[in-house]
Design a protein around this motif. Sequence first.
Motif, PDB file in Angstrom:
ATOM      1  N   ASN A 219       0.829  -1.207   0.000  1.00 36.51           N
ATOM      2  CA  ASN A 219       0.000   0.000   0.000  1.00 36.51           C
ATOM      3  C   ASN A 219       0.863   1.257   0.000  1.00 36.51           C
ATOM      4  O   ASN A 219       0.574   2.229  -0.705  1.00 36.51           O
ATOM      5  N   GLN A 220       1.923   1.241   0.805  1.00 37.62           N
ATOM      6  CA  GLN A 220       2.807   2.400   0.863  1.00 37.62           C
ATOM      7  C   GLN A 220       3.513   2.625  -0.473  1.00 37.62           C
ATOM      8  O   GLN A 220       3.668   3.768  -0.921  1.00 37.62           O
ATOM      9  N   MET A 221       3.936   1.546  -1.113  1.00 41.60           N
ATOM     10  CA  MET A 221       4.577   1.684  -2.415  1.00 41.60           C
ATOM     11  C   MET A 221       3.570   2.129  -3.470  1.00 41.60           C
ATOM     12  O   MET A 221       3.892   2.939  -4.345  1.00 41.60           O
ATOM     13  N   GLU A 226       1.095   6.198  -7.278  1.00 44.13           N
ATOM     14  CA  GLU A 226      -0.044   7.044  -7.626  1.00 44.13           C
ATOM     15  C   GLU A 226       0.320   8.524  -7.560  1.00 44.13           C
ATOM     16  O   GLU A 226      -0.100   9.320  -8.418  1.00 44.13           O
ATOM     17  N   LEU A 227       1.086   8.913  -6.560  1.00 44.76           N
ATOM     18  CA  LEU A 227       1.462  10.317  -6.436  1.00 44.76           C
ATOM     19  C   LEU A 227       2.390  10.750  -7.568  1.00 44.76           C
ATOM     20  O   LEU A 227       2.331  11.900  -8.022  1.00 44.76           O
ATOM     21  N   GLN A 228       3.232   9.842  -8.031  1.00 45.76           N
ATOM     22  CA  GLN A 228       4.070  10.188  -9.170  1.00 45.76           C
ATOM     23  C   GLN A 228       3.213  10.389 -10.424  1.00 45.76           C
ATOM     24  O   GLN A 228       3.476  11.299 -11.227  1.00 45.76           O
ATOM     25  N   ALA A 229       2.172   9.562 -10.593  1.00 39.88           N
ATOM     26  CA  ALA A 229       1.266   9.747 -11.730  1.00 39.88           C
ATOM     27  C   ALA A 229       0.555  11.095 -11.621  1.00 39.88           C
ATOM     28  O   ALA A 229       0.313  11.767 -12.634  1.00 39.88           O
ATOM     29  N   ASP A 230       0.217  11.514 -10.396  1.00 40.53           N
ATOM     30  CA  ASP A 230      -0.372  12.846 -10.198  1.00 40.53           C
ATOM     31  C   ASP A 230       0.624  13.931 -10.603  1.00 40.53           C
ATOM     32  O   ASP A 230       0.259  14.934 -11.225  1.00 40.53           O
ATOM     33  N   CYS A 231       1.887  13.739 -10.231  1.00 44.58           N
ATOM     34  CA  CYS A 231       2.929  14.715 -10.569  1.00 44.58           C
ATOM     35  C   CYS A 231       3.109  14.791 -12.087  1.00 44.58           C
ATOM     36  O   CYS A 231       3.254  15.878 -12.652  1.00 44.58           O
ATOM     37  N   GLY A 262      -8.833  11.884  -2.776  1.00 45.57           N
ATOM     38  CA  GLY A 262      -7.828  11.439  -1.827  1.00 45.57           C
ATOM     39  C   GLY A 262      -8.389  10.323  -0.961  1.00 45.57           C
ATOM     40  O   GLY A 262      -9.591  10.275  -0.684  1.00 45.57           O
ATOM     41  N   ASP A 263      -7.535   9.412  -0.521  1.00 48.64           N
ATOM     42  CA  ASP A 263      -8.013   8.264   0.262  1.00 48.64           C
ATOM     43  C   ASP A 263      -8.763   8.694   1.515  1.00 48.64           C
ATOM     44  O   ASP A 263      -9.809   8.120   1.857  1.00 48.64           O
ATOM     45  N   HIS A 281      -3.624   5.314  -2.495  1.00 52.76           N
ATOM     46  CA  HIS A 281      -3.500   6.343  -3.533  1.00 52.76           C
ATOM     47  C   HIS A 281      -2.927   7.655  -2.996  1.00 52.76           C
ATOM     48  O   HIS A 281      -2.454   8.480  -3.772  1.00 52.76           O
ATOM     49  N   GLY A 282      -3.017   7.833  -1.708  1.00 58.36           N
ATOM     50  CA  GLY A 282      -2.534   9.071  -1.110  1.00 58.36           C
ATOM     51  C   GLY A 282      -3.659   9.919  -0.565  1.00 58.36           C
ATOM     52  O   GLY A 282      -4.806   9.840  -1.028  1.00 58.36           O
ATOM     53  N   THR A 283      -3.356  10.732   0.424  1.00 57.95           N
ATOM     54  CA  THR A 283      -4.349  11.624   1.002  1.00 57.95           C
ATOM     55  C   THR A 283      -4.641  12.776   0.038  1.00 57.95           C
ATOM     56  O   THR A 283      -3.914  12.997  -0.931  1.00 57.95           O
TER      57      THR A 283
END
Length: 310
Positions: A219-221, A226-231, A262-263, A281-283
Amino acid sequence: MEWKGRRQSSNVEDRRGAGRGRIGGSPFGRGGGIRIPTGGMRRAGGGLSIGTIIFLVVIYFLFRAMGIDLLQVIEGGPVNMPGFEQSDGSQTPRGSAEEEEMKAFMATVLAETEDTWHGIFQANGEEYQEPRLVLFSGAVQSACGFTSAASGPFYCPGDRKVYLDMSFFDELARKFDAAGDFAQAYVLAHEVGHHVQNLIGVLPKFNQMRQRLSEAEANQMSIRVELQADCFAGIWGKFTEQKGLLESGDLEEALNAATQIGDDTLQKRMQGYVVPESFNHGTSEQRVTWFKRGFDSGRMSACDTFSSPV
């Protein structure tokens, strides 16, 4: 977002309404034509009976009423079923005017992502390989398996395609209070971001590592992926702004969409409380932060979520 009149990508597969228009199995031949039964209706002398002629006339006008010209079929011409349009010998579903405009918008956004990533890859001496966008309704079969629209938009690395049921945008607006065309563009740009990750080796490495990780570690990975895809979506947004395509409020629409999905925000809305260890997915704050980081910098090097605190 100023998008009308701009190039639309040809990398769009329209599978909406797959299976509609069939009665007792598919009456269409491989070329899209309708087979006309031959034999079994002739009299011994080779002529047609009055009853057969009447039957054929009724069939002819029945198909005419359905919008199909059997004479055109016999002569080898194209067949267009009502609600469908002919494209490369296949039948492509056509929806309402609103749906068709949404399709055109998605094709335009996809084209803009192609231009952005072609430029970035070329600047690094590499060649960008374009993904395909599959529009579907209800459920779809991909290289990643059979998936329903309830799962939301997704990218399948197995076939390098982004899958999208456009009804998701209605839910995004009504259920998650994230309306706006740039919010919709952000969703597609995020999935294209996963394609970029696939090309640069991030997704293959993650999928390989995941087999050795615990659920919590995976989950952490996943959050970092997901955050990199957002970036990466933010990088596309930056290039879109530089082209002068953003309108007032567009950036806010994307940031609001990132907030609403956000989660923590999703869990609060769905169950009234949050379970941080289940986030994948991230907050809301993390998703906004990394989208803005890509948007502000316009550089892939700013999107290293794996060596930076998230």
